[in-house]
Motif scaffolding. Structure first.
Motif, short mmCIF file in Angstrom:
data_model
loop_
_atom_site.label_atom_id
_atom_site.label_comp_id
_atom_site.label_asym_id
_atom_site.label_seq_id
_atom_site.Cartn_x
_atom_site.Cartn_y
_atom_site.Cartn_z
N GLN C 208 0.83 -1.20 0.00
CA GLN C 208 0.00 0.00 0.00
C GLN C 208 0.87 1.26 0.00
OE1 GLN C 208 -3.59 0.31 -0.13
NE2 GLN C 208 -2.85 2.36 -0.64
N ASP C 209 1.91 1.21 0.80
CA ASP C 209 2.82 2.36 0.90
C ASP C 209 3.45 2.67 -0.47
OD1 ASP C 209 4.95 4.16 2.12
OD2 ASP C 209 6.16 2.49 1.37
N ASN C 212 0.89 4.26 -2.68
CA ASN C 212 0.71 5.66 -2.28
C ASN C 212 1.79 6.55 -2.87
OD1 ASN C 212 -1.39 4.75 -0.75
ND2 ASN C 212 -0.34 4.96 1.23
N ARG C 213 3.00 6.08 -2.87
CA ARG C 213 4.10 6.92 -3.34
C ARG C 213 4.19 7.00 -4.86
NH1 ARG C 213 8.59 4.71 -2.16
NH2 ARG C 213 7.80 2.93 -1.01
N TRP C 215 1.64 6.34 -7.23
CA TRP C 215 0.44 6.63 -8.03
C TRP C 215 0.53 7.97 -8.75
CZ3 TRP C 215 -3.41 4.42 -10.41
CH2 TRP C 215 -4.47 5.21 -10.84
N PRO C 268 -4.62 6.24 -3.85
CA PRO C 268 -4.60 7.41 -2.95
C PRO C 268 -5.18 8.67 -3.59
CG PRO C 268 -2.43 7.09 -3.88
CD PRO C 268 -3.28 5.97 -4.41
#
Lengths: 96, 245, 339
Positions: C208-209, C212-213, C215, C268
């Motif tokens: 997920q992290d 997030n970075r 996208w 995100p």
């Protein structure tokens, strides 16, 4: 060559399997023919694309000019007698 | 199993070292070439690790072999764990090791162990190419410019003391040799000396005298370099020992 | 003499131009003829006459593309020594190696236009030439290998599929080869993401992290919005580009959002929702300030990437030189033995 560390360009031709001609696949840089072949092996046959390699220094290739396209190639267009369909052969003769 | 592991560790550690070059080679064409060599070694490492894992049993896998053994359990020769250095040193190391590997695997083609024999059959084609490739590069550097000559001679001199171990027969080697599974290193040594002498001469390089030789890698006694390499290589799976990737 | 020049460089071009002008009537300019030719979906080949601006645009675009491939090796090569399984290690190494190959094919295409690879590389190393900003973001975790393969390669593929139909023959052919090879890259990345998303809590978090970075930078890869993209219109007219930045970006979002859902990961973007009427996803505002900032050189890794490339190039100089010197010696030996 202006630069001492600049390798010259080679055009690479690969035969993908016996029975087919070598086909131009692209170019690469190498200091000499031996390394050009090795480089071509690593660059252009990583996925088993070939079984034989030709390398040619790009500077050794003489190409026709697009400016001459018409004089070079259009004269052939009306020489229909070079094609089999120019000749009438009765159907009953069969394939010839 | 230890014998298989030694071969597997040689391939893995060298493949890992060469992988460090990816993206940093002297020219695009050679970046690609060296990655190919690294991939060959890693491919061989996987075959050998799988075999070693099967021999070991206890639920071992190639990855458990690679990522969950500590430095003293690694059995590669010291030469392959040394740092890459510059292109000259990498080429010199490849040349010394590839030449050894070529004669070694040629011998292994006669192995009575079917599995090792089959692995050798596949690997020998790759290894033959490696040996040609690094010898040609050695010649280019040796007989290239003054600077390249100096650099590669220095590399050969520095690496020489790490080559003796390649031919050192210990108990494992002797046992395997007697069983017709392993390779007699005395024969390999002679072929290696002849071949390296020949290539070094063409490369206008001086063949160093055999002096003091470092050893111990095969028995699990390693340089400090390997510790750092394993720390880097193994950290992620060890941080999540239950995870699959 | 002119004809010996394989790529048809300056002199050959002048020669061609003059004689062609003589033949042609005055009613159509060379530019118009060229445009008609391209409009007819014909490919332009190296020695054909082309407007100087077309040539320049192509050299700039193709070399930027090549630089991006080569710089793009770095954030991923970074993980080759740390890949968590042998299978992943070989796949990643093969992928990064492919990128070197793609850089090479693209430089080759630029060279057919009369550019010299060494000059192009020097422009990159001096900071004069640009490359895709996405590679100025760091790859701190293993999940970044998944996210790059899935998102960054996904975005690149959208662009490259379009470029397979670009009007310049050698560029189009390079793209066809690249697209063929790229197909495993995105799958490789998605598989990593899938394994992580289905793994332990820590692995899911990692995945997920990374999403997030990556996208937003991935969406920025398509470039500024159409109304802020000054060169786009001309490139479209010349059929170098076949789709606008916004079109490609929309395509990418529509394709990728369901893939994220399948992974059970959250994109995100709070404004992201399906628009039934348009048949597309609506998305939130892209932070263009960040985009221009990274282009300017202020991304987290700009300096690091350029340092690495410069170091490799400089450290390789004596190697390239030695190989040339050896080749020259051999050629001389051959000549003197033949004499």
């Amino acid at each position: 060559m202006s630069n001492k560390d600049n390798w010259k360009i080679w055009e690479i031709f690969i035969r993908s399997r016996n029975g087919l001609s070598h086909k131009h696949v692209g170019s690469l840089h190498a200091p000499d023919a031996e390394m050009a072949i090795k480089n071509a092996r690593d660059v252009y046959t990583r996925r088993s694309e070939g079984i034989s390699i030709w390398v040619v220094p790009s500077e050794s290739i003489t190409a026709s000019s697009p400016d001459e396209t018409e004089p070079l190639f259009t004269p052939a267009d009306d020489k229909v007698y070079r094609h089999p369909t120019f000749y009438d052969i009765p159907d009953e003769i069969g394939h010839m | 199993m230890e014998y298989t592991l030694r071969l597997g560790d040689n391939a893995l550690i060298l493949g890992q070292r060469l992988g460090e070059w990816c993206g940093h080679g002297p020219v695009l064409e050679q970046d690609i070439a060296l990655s190919n060599v690294a991939l060959d070694h890693l491919g061989q490492a996987r075959m050998l690790m799988q075999y070693a894992a099967e021999l070991k049993g206890e639920g071992y896998t190639e990855d458990k072999m690679a990522f969950f053994r500590d430095i003293t359990e690694y059995h590669n020769c010291l030469l392959v764990e040394l740092k890459n250095g510059d292109w000259g040193k990498t080429i010199a190391r490849q040349f010394l090791f590839d030449t050894f590997n070529y004669f070694f695997y040629t011998g292994l083609l006669q192995s009575k162990d079917e599995r090792l024999q089959a692995i050798a059959q596949k690997a020998i084609k790759e290894i033959t190419y490696h040996a040609q490739w690094s010898a040609e590069w050695l010649i280019r550097l040796g007989d290239g410019t003054e600077e390249s000559h100096k650099r590669v001679q220095k590399a050969i001199d520095a690496l020489w003391e790490w080559t003796g171990e390649l031919f050192e027969m210990d108990e494992v080697d002797e046992k395997m040799c007697e069983a017709g599974i392993g390779v007699d290193l005395a024969g390999v040594k002679q072929q290696w000396h002849e071949k390296t002498a020949e290539i070094l001469e063409i490369a206008t390089l001086k063949k160093p005298e055999d002096g003091w030789m470092q050893k111990g890698g095969k028995q699990g006694e390693h340089t400090e370099y390997l510790g750092y390499m394993l720390a880097e290589m193994q950290h992620l799976p060890r941080m999540h020992p239950e995870a699959s990737w | 003499m002119y004809l010996r020049d394989f790529y048809g460089k300056a002199i050959a071009r002048i020669f061609v131009t003059e004689s062609t002008v003589k033949i042609m009537t005055k009613e159509t300019s060379l530019e118009d003829r060229f445009q008609q030719y391209v409009d007819g979906e014909n490919k332009v080949e190296p020695k054909d006459w082309m407007p100087e601006a077309y040539r320049k645009t192509l050299i700039r675009q193709i070399s930027q593309h090549a630089h991006s491939e080569v710089v793009g090796m770095l954030p991923e090569a970074n993980w080759i020594t740390r890949a968590p399984s042998l299978r992943r290690k070989v796949a990643l190494l093969a992928k990064v190696q492919d990128e070197a190959g793609h850089g090479l094919y693209l430089y080759s295409a630029a060279e057919t236009l009369g550019a010299d690879r060494m000059d192009l590389i020097k422009d990159l190393l001096s900071g004069k030439a640009k490359y895709s900003s996405i590679f100025n973001y760091p790859t701190p975790t293993w999940a970044d290998m998944g996210a790059i393969g899935w998102l960054v390669d996904g975005a690149a593929i959208a662009n490259q599929v379009m470029l397979c139909r670009t009007s310049y023959g050698p560029y189009a052919r390079a793209m066809v080869r690249i697209c063929k090879e790229e197909s495993f890259h995105q799958r490789q990345g998605y598989e990593i993401m899938m394994t992580l998303a289905r793994g332990s809590e820590a692995q899911k978090k990692m995945a997920q992290d990374a999403l997030n970075r990556w996208w937003w930078p991935s969406l920025m890869m398509f470039g500024p919005t159409d109304d802020h993209s000054p060169n786009s219109a001309q490139s479209m007219k010349w059929k170098i580009k076949r789709k606008s930045n916004d079109e490609l970006r929309q395509e990418f979002i529509d394709k990728t959002v369901p893939q994220a859902e399948f992974l059970g990961l959250r994109v995100p973007d709070d404004a992201l929702r399906w628009n039934e009427e348009r048949g597309h996803y609506d998305h939130g505002e892209i932070d263009w300030e960040e985009f221009y900032n990274v282009i300017k050189g202020n991304g987290p890794c700009n300096k690091q990437r350029m340092d690495a490339r410069n170091k490799a190039h400089d450290a390789g100089a004596w190697v390239r030189e030695a190989a040339n010197a050896y080749a020259a010696k051999q050629a001389q030996k051959k000549q003197s033995s033949a004499a």
